[in-house]
Enzyme design. Structure first.
Site, short mmCIF file in Angstrom:
data_model
loop_
_atom_site.label_atom_id
_atom_site.label_comp_id
_atom_site.label_asym_id
_atom_site.label_seq_id
_atom_site.Cartn_x
_atom_site.Cartn_y
_atom_site.Cartn_z
N HIS A 194 39.16 47.55 40.76
CA HIS A 194 37.73 47.76 41.44
C HIS A 194 38.18 48.97 42.71
O HIS A 194 39.08 48.70 43.23
CB HIS A 194 37.00 46.81 41.93
CG HIS A 194 35.68 46.79 42.27
ND1 HIS A 194 35.32 47.39 43.48
CD2 HIS A 194 34.68 46.51 41.49
CE1 HIS A 194 34.06 47.32 43.58
NE2 HIS A 194 33.55 46.92 42.52
N ASP A 206 42.07 40.01 44.25
CA ASP A 206 40.52 40.19 44.17
C ASP A 206 39.75 39.09 43.24
O ASP A 206 40.24 39.10 42.02
CB ASP A 206 40.15 41.74 43.81
CG ASP A 206 38.84 41.93 43.44
OD1 ASP A 206 37.78 40.95 43.46
OD2 ASP A 206 38.54 43.09 43.28
N GLN A 254 35.38 38.01 40.44
CA GLN A 254 34.94 37.72 39.31
C GLN A 254 35.53 36.41 38.69
O GLN A 254 35.25 35.83 37.72
CB GLN A 254 35.16 38.73 37.87
CG GLN A 254 34.54 40.06 38.18
CD GLN A 254 33.06 40.05 38.21
OE1 GLN A 254 32.63 39.39 37.58
NE2 GLN A 254 32.66 41.08 39.14
N LYS A 288 27.98 36.49 43.71
CA LYS A 288 28.18 36.37 42.25
C LYS A 288 28.41 35.15 42.11
O LYS A 288 28.82 34.70 40.82
CB LYS A 288 29.53 36.91 42.12
CG LYS A 288 29.54 38.54 42.46
CD LYS A 288 30.71 39.10 41.96
CE LYS A 288 30.72 40.87 42.55
NZ LYS A 288 29.82 41.65 41.77
N CYS A 345 32.30 50.78 39.24
CA CYS A 345 33.44 50.80 40.25
C CYS A 345 34.84 50.90 39.91
O CYS A 345 35.72 50.38 40.63
CB CYS A 345 33.21 49.88 41.33
SG CYS A 345 31.21 50.11 42.20
#
Length: 425
Positions: free
Chosen positions: A141, A218, A221, A244, A383
């Protein structure tokens, strides 16, 4: 007709906690809820961008503002003490949720992007220099890719990228070639927000630690969609966002191993993060407060606590199973069309999203047609512009699923794609 037994979660009961899912869309965006009678039911499939918020989380925010709204760590009065306790307990709860040792390893930020920037500036500017390398992946990302790219420009370090193969997986042999004695940081996305690839972050951590490098994961998600244990992964740093995972906007989380955060200098300076100040120098507050300058996201922290409680009550194993169920079904349905290209691994080996393109139809046009049917997806490069360049796609359409989605909503997506196919045939 589908039965509740088809799902790992009680979707009908879950949907009752999200009133927004009962909306109809298609009227004038300037007057939401006041559109014409021919509006259509909302099918929300843009959860990788932002999930919706259950009533319990909304109530937690309201309770804070109605009952004990006050600044934290600054007042002796009762409201300030209540707010301070609630804010500190939010750190404790998040630490427990991801398997951290305690609140000292949990810093609240605005989002995953700010968490990435915090480490890049507070650690990277002082630790990186010419001859050093930072290893990323081709599926990063922009929050990771752009941040480390720009830090490398400032420090003279080199950025290297682990290849993504034609099936959407990382080339781990290439990873082992790139991660060498010059490597100081490996920054990797846990689940690709474009490909849906679930990366072997524990294996990458082992490879990085063998050469003395740190690992930043990261988890934007992954934390919302599956059980995550940062100690089991052996991540040195890990980041994710509240919005999220059924939480509010405006709050993110940075996990860092305590000894690393303790060694790092603050990223932002000002109120709250100091222990003592003279005209000549300053010293810093204990972890995690030394990284939370100014008035922090108090209401958001309280609400994030409620969101974590909500997800834990559902059971993260069931959350993952539900996503797996839907994404495999969506992948199978979309592969029925020979003019649809799906990016990433097969349906039974990915996170809960599908990025795809319909031949001869730009993703933005496809998204517009789907919107006419009430189906909300994301269209663009998500992104991940360099990854889309590698895929040879200017953009893609992305459908992403969460705890309240159903197979009928996947069918609505597929039916709308089919209508677009016929329209542009």
């Amino acid at each position: 007709m589908e039965t509740q037994e088809s799902y790992p979660l009680d979707v009908e009961a879950i949907r009752e906690q999200f009133p927004i899912l009962g909306r109809k869309v298609g009227g004038d965006p300037e007057t939401p809820g006041e559109g014409p009678d021919d509006t259509v039911p909302l099918v929300y499939l843009d959860n990788a961008a932002t999930s919706h918020t259950p009533e319990s989380v909304v109530e937690a925010i309201c309770d804070y503002y109605r009952g004990y709204n006050s600044n934290v760590h600054r007042g002796i009065h009762h409201l300030s003490q209540e707010a301070s306790v609630a804010y500190e307990q939010a750190h404790d709860r998040v630490a427990e949720f991801i398997g951290a040792d305690g609140r000292e390893e949990i810093v609240f930020t605005k989002n995953t992007t700010e968490s990435m920037n915090l480490v890049a500036y507070a650690w990277g500017l002082s630790e990186l220099g010419p001859g050093d390398s930072v290893v990323l992946t081709e599926m990063e990302h922009h929050a990771s890719l752009v941040t480390w790219q720009q830090i490398a420009k400032k420090t003279g370090a080199e950025v290297r990228y682990i290849r993504v193969d034609e099936d959407g997986y990382l080339d781990m042999d290439h990873a082992r070639d790139l991660i060498d004695d010059s490597t100081e940081m490996v920054s990797v996305v846990h689940i690709s927000n474009t490909l849906g690839t679930v990366n072997p972050v524990s294996e990458l951590a082992d490879v990085a630690h063998e050469v003395g490098a740190y690992v930043f994961v990261d988890g934007a998600q992954s934390v919302p969609t599956r059980p995550v244990d940062v100690e089991e992964i052996d991540a040195d740093f890990f980041a994710f966002s509240g919005h999220k995972m059924c939480g509010p906007t405006g709050i993110g989380v940075l996990y860092g191993k305590e000894h690393l955060l303790d060694e790092m200098q603050p990223y932002l300076y000002g109120g709250s993060m100091i222990r003592s100040v003279t005209y000549d120098d300053s010293t810093w507050e204990d972890l995690p407060w030394k990284f939370e300058a100014g008035t922090p996201p108090i209401a958001q922290g309280v609400a994030l606590h409620a969101a974590v409680d909500y997800l834990d009550d559902l059971g993260m194993d069931k959350v993952q199973a539900h996503e797996d169920h839907l994404v495999e079904y969506a992948y199978d349905r979309l592969t029925e069309f020979d003019d649809v290209t799906i990016y990433g691994p097969p349906g039974d080996d990915r996170g809960g999203l599908v990025s795809f393109n319909l031949d001869s139809v730009h993703a933005h046009d496809l998204s517009s047609i789907l919107n006419d049917h009430g189906v909300a997806i994301r269209a663009g490069d998500h992104c991940t512009q360099p990854l889309h360049d590698k895929l040879g796609a200017a953009a893609s359409a992305r459908a992403s699923f969460y705890i309240y989605n159903t197979r009928e909503e996947v069918d609505a997506l597929v039916d709308a794609v089919d209508e677009a196919r016929q329209l542009f045939a």
